[in-house]
Design an enzyme around this catalytic site. Sequence first.
Site, PDB file in Angstrom:
ATOM      1  CE  LYS B  45      -2.405   7.168  99.099  1.00  0.00           C
ATOM      2  NZ  LYS B  45      -1.366   6.898  98.291  1.00  0.00           N
ATOM      3  CB  VAL B  71       2.534   5.995 100.188  1.00  0.00           C
ATOM      4  CG1 VAL B  71       1.736   6.149 100.849  1.00  0.00           C
ATOM      5  CG2 VAL B  71       3.484   7.331  99.663  1.00  0.00           C
ATOM      6  N   GLY B  72       2.536   2.673  99.678  1.00  0.00           N
ATOM      7  CA  GLY B  72       2.103   1.637 100.305  1.00  0.00           C
ATOM      8  C   GLY B  72       0.461   1.666 100.258  1.00  0.00           C
ATOM      9  CG  LEU B  73      -2.255   1.157  97.560  1.00  0.00           C
ATOM     10  CD1 LEU B  73      -2.699  -0.183  97.201  1.00  0.00           C
ATOM     11  CD2 LEU B  73      -2.740   2.352  96.800  1.00  0.00           C
ATOM     12  CB  CYS B 130       0.001  -0.135  94.047  1.00  0.00           C
ATOM     13  SG  CYS B 130       0.884   0.376  95.067  1.00  0.00           S
ATOM     14  CB  ILE B 191       3.824   4.161  83.000  1.00  0.00           C
ATOM     15  CG1 ILE B 191       4.712   5.400  83.345  1.00  0.00           C
ATOM     16  CG2 ILE B 191       3.725   3.477  81.831  1.00  0.00           C
ATOM     17  CD1 ILE B 191       6.042   5.205  83.224  1.00  0.00           C
ATOM     18  CB  THR B 193       5.944   4.534  90.339  1.00  0.00           C
ATOM     19  OG1 THR B 193       5.466   3.364  91.242  1.00  0.00           O
ATOM     20  CG2 THR B 193       5.294   5.716  90.744  1.00  0.00           C
ATOM     21  CB  THR B 266       6.218  13.820  90.499  1.00  0.00           C
ATOM     22  OG1 THR B 266       5.973  12.484  90.835  1.00  0.00           O
ATOM     23  CG2 THR B 266       7.387  14.314  91.351  1.00  0.00           C
TER      24      THR B 266
END
Lengths: 257, 319
Positions: B45, B71-73, B130, B191, B193, B266
Amino acid sequence: MQRPTSFQMDGRLTEKRRLNDRYVLLIFQLPIPLTQVQAGQFVQVKVDGSPHTLLRRPISICLLPKPDELWLLVQEVGEGTTTLCALEPGAIVNMLLPLGTGFTAPSLPSTCLLVGGGVGVAPMLMLGQKLAEAGHQVVFLLGGRTSTDLVMQEHFARYGKVYVTTEDGSLGEKGFVTQHSLLNEPHFDAVYTCGPKPMMKAVATFAAQHDITCQVSLENLMACGIGACLCCVEDTVDGHVCTCTEGPVFNTKRLKW
Amino acid sequence: MVDQHIYLKGLTLRNPVMTASGTFGFGEEFTDYLDLARIGGIIVKGTTLRHREGNPYPRMAETASGMLNAVGLQNKGVDYFENDIYPRIRHFDTNILVNVSGSTVEDYVETAEHIQSLANIPGIELNISCPNVKQGGMAFGTTTGGAAAVVKAVRAVYHKHLMVKLSPNVTDITEIARAAEAEGADSVSLINTLLGMAINAETRRPKLSTVTGGLSGPCVKPVALRMVWQTAKAVSIPVIGLGGIMTAEDAIEFLLAGAAAIQVGTANFIDPGVTAKIADGIVAYCERQGVKAVRDLTGALVIDTPAPACPPISDCSLG
């Protein structure tokens, strides 16, 4: 951190009971008996044959009458759950289970109020069974929009007294669960609830007003169900935590409600 | 016996299958379902210098053959990784790479230095792509200057394998890849997202708290495959392909397009054991096709007629 073991397995649908126009009880035979399951844990169900359903569907364990027999109460909400409910006995369904952290029983003999609304009654059945078997007094308070929403009453009655409300007054007291006369003189040591969020918030408020410990089962949207995607977070006093691993059951003291 | 090994600079993968950052936690979430010794590596992660709470719920929306996330890290910072996570996962029998992100060049550098000190982490994946953070992240990955600055600064201090994860949300991904290569990247992964959006028509509200989010899943595979193909032709360093890989056949397509290895993202959410199945499927394909080494598949795409250059606009029948 020691994690409880969970499994990926193929369940075989052995029986399907349509309970009303939206609820279906699916009964699966499991290839691996489950010996360590908490009420309130859930299953990530893979839905095949539904082109727009990419992700698994998280579904609460309703009952585990035998270690290898799983009951899931499913509400037809969208394409995924509708496809699942259209399965016929014999169908094979891939599942991850048991997942998450379930309900915690009181340490001392207690009178427990179990409040379920809509399809949220599902985990209340196994919880009632577990609590009753552990010697606790179980009282169910179940709510629905109309009488046909209140399913599986005979099963709940096995483990405790059942009170009901309906919004249209067609069964039990008219109104919401939190308006039931049972709550006028609360004599409960613990409250457990699962259902629509406004209902759970109202139940949590009731419990807080009477200084009763309260556990709620959340159904935040999730992708993986095993703590990897971090999509299902709930904002708690400890920050964002995964509903799928630290929940779905939370003590309301931990939530920022 | 098919030789499955993939050799990247300073890094040997037992097979080309890795897991994409943000879809596999720290690996330990999957050990009930998968033997990690079956895969080439895991990319843990996204890790930042300091703790990040990430974005508010809701962070996910399912879409046709895909999902959006915002999610935003969310992560507890590099110190927490070093002290609490690393001791638990350091003995996993696979390569562990850490995805490193930051808001400033200095953040990236400091985080990379921390990770460098961990003996069992043979590389990092620099996340300059991100889409879900306001500062940094994709901002570095959408200009050649930004990408060059952060790769150069990290390369100066980081001496193990440096993989740079690229954003598809650019006009020409090959320019960014070349900039990363020029500043010393050992490989590029792509890639990340695709920026997307979903709306609940009934409530007239966005489905994500951040309005927009990153699209992943099988729906992005054709875009990812095209970008991997273009990038593999544009750079000499290895390209790691990812984007919507669900099956061994998907993975093989990426290898043929020019990827040296692949990441599965995914699909881990749907089948936590899928990576081992993909690795097995690649071997079965090689056996069937008489391919002796998986690495021979890289760039083995056959195009019978040269791809035509786009005609002048006035001649283009597609308008």
